[in-house]
Design a protein around this motif. Structure first.
Motif, short mmCIF file in Angstrom:
data_model
loop_
_atom_site.label_atom_id
_atom_site.label_comp_id
_atom_site.label_asym_id
_atom_site.label_seq_id
_atom_site.Cartn_x
_atom_site.Cartn_y
_atom_site.Cartn_z
N ASP A 43 5.28 -15.64 -8.83
CA ASP A 43 6.22 -14.76 -9.51
C ASP A 43 6.60 -13.54 -8.67
O ASP A 43 7.47 -12.77 -9.05
CB ASP A 43 5.68 -14.32 -10.86
N GLN A 44 5.95 -13.36 -7.52
CA GLN A 44 6.29 -12.24 -6.65
C GLN A 44 7.23 -12.66 -5.51
O GLN A 44 7.69 -11.81 -4.74
CB GLN A 44 5.02 -11.62 -6.05
N ILE A 45 7.52 -13.95 -5.38
CA ILE A 45 8.38 -14.42 -4.31
C ILE A 45 9.84 -14.14 -4.64
O ILE A 45 10.33 -14.51 -5.71
CB ILE A 45 8.19 -15.92 -4.04
N LYS A 94 8.11 -9.43 -3.57
CA LYS A 94 8.28 -8.21 -4.35
C LYS A 94 7.01 -7.35 -4.27
O LYS A 94 5.90 -7.86 -4.42
CB LYS A 94 8.56 -8.57 -5.82
N GLN A 95 7.20 -6.08 -4.00
CA GLN A 95 6.07 -5.18 -3.95
C GLN A 95 5.48 -5.02 -5.36
O GLN A 95 6.19 -5.07 -6.36
CB GLN A 95 6.50 -3.82 -3.41
N HIS A 96 4.17 -4.85 -5.40
CA HIS A 96 3.48 -4.67 -6.68
C HIS A 96 3.09 -3.21 -6.83
O HIS A 96 2.44 -2.64 -5.94
CB HIS A 96 2.24 -5.55 -6.76
N ALA A 97 3.50 -2.59 -7.91
CA ALA A 97 3.27 -1.16 -8.09
C ALA A 97 1.96 -0.89 -8.84
O ALA A 97 1.74 -1.39 -9.94
CB ALA A 97 4.44 -0.54 -8.86
N TYR A 98 1.10 -0.11 -8.20
CA TYR A 98 -0.13 0.37 -8.84
C TYR A 98 -0.08 1.88 -8.90
O TYR A 98 0.64 2.54 -8.13
CB TYR A 98 -1.37 -0.01 -8.02
N ILE A 99 -0.87 2.45 -9.78
CA ILE A 99 -1.07 3.90 -9.82
C ILE A 99 -2.58 4.13 -9.63
O ILE A 99 -3.39 3.22 -9.85
CB ILE A 99 -0.58 4.52 -11.14
N LEU A 140 -7.50 3.75 -2.31
CA LEU A 140 -6.61 4.90 -2.48
C LEU A 140 -6.31 5.47 -1.11
O LEU A 140 -7.22 5.69 -0.31
CB LEU A 140 -7.28 5.97 -3.36
N MET A 141 -5.02 5.71 -0.81
CA MET A 141 -4.60 6.18 0.51
C MET A 141 -3.70 7.39 0.40
O MET A 141 -2.90 7.50 -0.53
CB MET A 141 -3.83 5.06 1.23
N ASN A 142 -3.83 8.29 1.38
CA ASN A 142 -2.86 9.39 1.42
C ASN A 142 -1.56 8.88 2.03
O ASN A 142 -1.49 7.80 2.61
CB ASN A 142 -3.42 10.61 2.16
N SER A 143 -0.50 9.65 1.86
CA SER A 143 0.84 9.17 2.21
C SER A 143 1.05 8.99 3.70
O SER A 143 2.01 8.33 4.11
CB SER A 143 1.90 10.14 1.66
N THR A 144 0.17 9.55 4.53
CA THR A 144 0.32 9.38 5.98
C THR A 144 -0.55 8.25 6.53
O THR A 144 -0.62 8.05 7.74
CB THR A 144 0.01 10.70 6.72
N THR A 145 -1.22 7.52 5.66
CA THR A 145 -1.89 6.30 6.08
C THR A 145 -0.83 5.24 6.36
O THR A 145 0.26 5.26 5.78
CB THR A 145 -2.89 5.84 5.00
N ALA A 146 -1.14 4.29 7.22
CA ALA A 146 -0.19 3.24 7.59
C ALA A 146 0.37 2.54 6.36
O ALA A 146 -0.28 2.46 5.31
CB ALA A 146 -0.88 2.21 8.49
N ASP A 147 1.59 2.04 6.49
CA ASP A 147 2.27 1.35 5.40
C ASP A 147 1.58 0.00 5.15
O ASP A 147 1.54 -0.86 6.03
CB ASP A 147 3.74 1.13 5.77
N ILE A 148 1.08 -0.18 3.97
CA ILE A 148 0.36 -1.41 3.64
C ILE A 148 1.27 -2.63 3.73
O ILE A 148 0.81 -3.76 3.91
CB ILE A 148 -0.29 -1.30 2.25
N PRO A 165 -6.33 -4.06 -5.77
CA PRO A 165 -5.46 -2.96 -6.19
C PRO A 165 -5.46 -1.82 -5.16
O PRO A 165 -6.48 -1.51 -4.57
CB PRO A 165 -6.07 -2.49 -7.51
N PHE A 166 -4.31 -1.21 -4.95
CA PHE A 166 -4.20 -0.10 -4.00
C PHE A 166 -3.13 0.86 -4.48
O PHE A 166 -2.22 0.48 -5.23
CB PHE A 166 -3.85 -0.62 -2.60
#
Length: 259
Positions: A43-45, A94-99, A140-148, A165-166
């Protein structure tokens, strides 16, 4: 059949491979190769691209039975691909959104990896892959960590990116303080560590702070840890690669929790 690398769909794929901005704006990322394709939740393709040669091999062709796909000449697929020896299949996913809260909404004690300024895609992917093996509940990553969603990260996770989850945070300090309020005990691997890493108790809600490959954790972030721990070294080695150090800590936690 797509026969030109000037085709709009080919250009879109190449843009997604090269540019984080394009991935962020489209909400898509590229997953290339047989192994990773098998791991993608269907379902993410969003779309599938295959080479002429791919379709000539029946044991591979069955992977896309009943699915819509675009066929490219081998030459165009080679141009579009991000690998030296393409396997002839690539998907836009499709990217999967986590919080951040998703990382601790789990049965049993939380088990988090908290990454600050990790830059190497291979290190990030390895931490995620090893983390799945060790049973982490999230990253959990800060915004300057590499793009997953960098293709190199995706490949090095070997599919774990679809199951672990990330979340990214624009304010790592605030996010860490929220975790502490929820009772998660945080450890930082540090040369000033009081105890060797195996002396602590990781069977409770636990998080590990892992810093940049060259510089380690910033002082501010390290200062938020509840305890510094150290990984003892022999010989002249002072420290480990970020992914290796993270793996040592993750699998010690897994060992304790099995017990």
């Amino acid at each position: 059949m797509i026969t030109s690398s000037a085709n709009g769909k080919v250009k879109q794929v190449m843009n997604l491979i090269k540019k984080a901005k394009a991935r962020n704006e489209s909400g898509l990322f590229v997953a290339e190769g047989l192994r990773i394709f098998k791991e993608i939740p269907r379902d993410q393709i969003d779309s599938i691209f295959v080479s002429e040669s791919f379709l000539k091999e029946e044991e591979r062709k069955h992977l896309i039975d009943g699915m819509k796909y675009e066929v490219l000449t081998d030459e165009v697929f080679q141009v579009m691909s991000d690998t030296k020896t393409p396997q002839g299949i690539l998907a836009l996913v499709k990217q999967h959104a986590y919080i951040p809260e998703d990382l601790i909404r789990v049965p049993g004690p939380a088990f988090l990896m908290i990454l600050e300024n990790i830059q190497d895609p291979g290190n990030l992917g390895t931490i995620i892959r090893a983390g799945e093996g060790a049973g982490i509940t999230g990253v959990l990553m800060n915004s300057t960590t590499a793009d997953i969603y960098n293709p190199k990260v995706i490949r090095s996770t070997m599919g774990s990116v679809f199951r672990v989850p990330f979340a990214y945070t624009d304010d790592l300090t605030a996010s860490i303080l929220q975790l502490k309020k929820k009772g998660i005990k945080l450890y930082a691997a540090h040369l000033d560590g009081r105890n060797n890493y195996e002396k602590e108790d990781y069977t409770v809600d636990t998080g590990f702070l892992i810093g940049n490959e060259a510089n380690g954790l910033t002082e501010d972030t390290a200062g938020l840890a509840d305890a510094y721990i150290k990984i003892p070294m022999m010989g002249s080695v002072e420290s480990l690669n970020a992914a290796v150090a993270a793996s040592v800590l993750m699998f010690e936690t897994a060992r304790q929790r099995r017990g």
